[in-house]
Scaffold this active site. Structure first.
Site, PDB file in Angstrom:
ATOM      1  CB  ALA A   1      -0.970  -0.033   1.163  1.00  0.00           C
ATOM      2  CB  CYS A   2       0.532   4.530   1.695  1.00  0.00           C
ATOM      3  SG  CYS A   2      -1.095   4.995   1.061  1.00  0.00           S
TER       4      CYS A   2
END
Length: 373
Positions: A155-156
């Site tokens: 993800a981020c």
């Protein structure tokens, strides 16, 4: 064992930008139409009326003023409210590949390298365009790089996790240099009909060259002093879209197949975790927080970044200490902290200590301690 440096960074920015005012005009047009179409049900209490948004609300909630996007027209169309990115034939470079190439070419130029100097490609991002073949192998082919490539998703935090994976390979002698790229079409998984999140994301791609220090010739070198990663499972940021959706027809098209989050819970949980990880990481390397000249943090929410740095420094940080690109790029997931790094590194003096950190769904947190050469 080899010493490892980051010797070049690159950024691909889409041509189109959407201001808060433009986004709100589209959203409010949708709200007005929805409320009109469902007036009777709303009056009976069967459906809750939607609430309009405002540019002031968006900026206060996030610090975002605008965002770059791969497609503007489709997002702003109240009847569509999603980017329009036509499928490409298998003989054309994919959208993610195209973006990655734009960032990679700039990173190679800053590093003073060519494709012949790179032995591996890592594509690290939140949303991969397809299951296989790996986007990294496509980027490798497009740039003419020999060696290996693979995709990864945290993800981020994908960029910081990707930097550690690349640094490990270079340190162990498995590669002379690795290209790590983060192509993010975040608008593709954003629900533009959700008032609480329709403004959060933008699109961009970043690239980082990680190579052996003894082979580096760039003017933009940073020693990778240390990396530290942490994950802790949480459902507070989630996207349930995947290939098994077709095996459960009842879930097709539901809201959880796009980005969903419990924003207040994320804020409460993640800020102290990030501050603690960075502080511990510096302490483990016998470094003082006061010696850090710059924090390149994940660009998700301005209040989060302010709080994290305040916890670390014991005071408010200056914009020079913790640069912000969130206002013009919005949240670009894994690319955000690297955009901040790319745009705010050349003014640092040799020997300056800095921290690159990302955090997001998972939860996942990455910290990379860098020292400018």
């Amino acid at each position: 064992m080899h010493n490892v440096v980051i010797s070049g960074t690159g950024l691909y920015t889409p041509a189109n930008s959407i201001s808060n005012e433009e986004l709100v005009q589209s959203f409010n047009a949708y709200v007005a139409q929805f409320n009109a179409d469902n007036a009777d049900a709303i009056a009976r209490g069967e459906i809750e009326a939607l609430t309009e948004s405002s540019a002031a609300f968006i900026e206060k909630a996030s610090g975002i003023k605008s965002r770059f996007v791969m497609d503007k027209e489709g997002i702003l169309d109240p009847q569509r409210m999603a980017p329009r990115l036509p499928e490409r034939s298998n003989d054309e470079w994919s959208v993610l590949c195209q973006m990655a190439i734009g960032a990679a070419e700039q990173a190679l130029q800053r590093a003073g390298k060519t494709a012949a100097d790179i032995d591996g490609v890592i594509v690290a991002c939140s949303n991969l365009q397809r299951a296989y073949p790996a986007i990294a192998i496509e980027v490798q082919e497009a740039l003419g790089i020999q060696g290996f490539g693979f995709d990864m998703n945290v993800a981020c935090s994908s960029a910081t996790f990707g930097i550690q994976a690349a640094a490990n390979s270079v340190q162990l002698g498995q590669a002379r240099a690795i290209l790590m790229v983060n192509p993010e079409v975040c608008t593709g998984h954003l629900n533009f009909r959700d008032r609480d999140s329709h403004f959060i994301f933008g699109d961009a791609a970043t690239a980082v060259i990680i190579e052996r220090a003894d082979l580096a010739t760039s003017e933009y070198q940073f020693d990778i002093v240390s990396t530290k990663l942490l994950t802790k499972f949480s459902n507070n940021i989630r996207n349930n879209f995947g290939f098994l959706n077709r095996a459960a027809e009842e879930g097709i098209g539901t809201k959880d197949k796009l980005f969903v989050q419990e924003g207040r819970k994320v804020f409460r949980d993640v800020c102290p975790m990030v501050a603690e990880l960075i502080a511990t990481h510096l302490e483990e390397n016998k470094l003082n927080i006061s010696d850090v000249k710059r924090f390149w943090l994940h660009q998700a929410n301005l209040s989060m970044n302010h709080l994290i740095v305040k916890k670390l420094l014991g005071r408010e940080a200056t914009e020079e200490e913790a640069p912000v690109i969130l206002d013009t790029y919005a949240n670009t997931s894994s690319a955000g902290s690297v955009i901040s790094f790319h745009k705010n590194q050349d003014d640092l003096a040799a020997g300056s200590l800095a921290v690159l950190s990302s955090f997001g769904a998972g939860y996942s947190i990455g910290s990379v301690i860098l020292r400018k050469r």
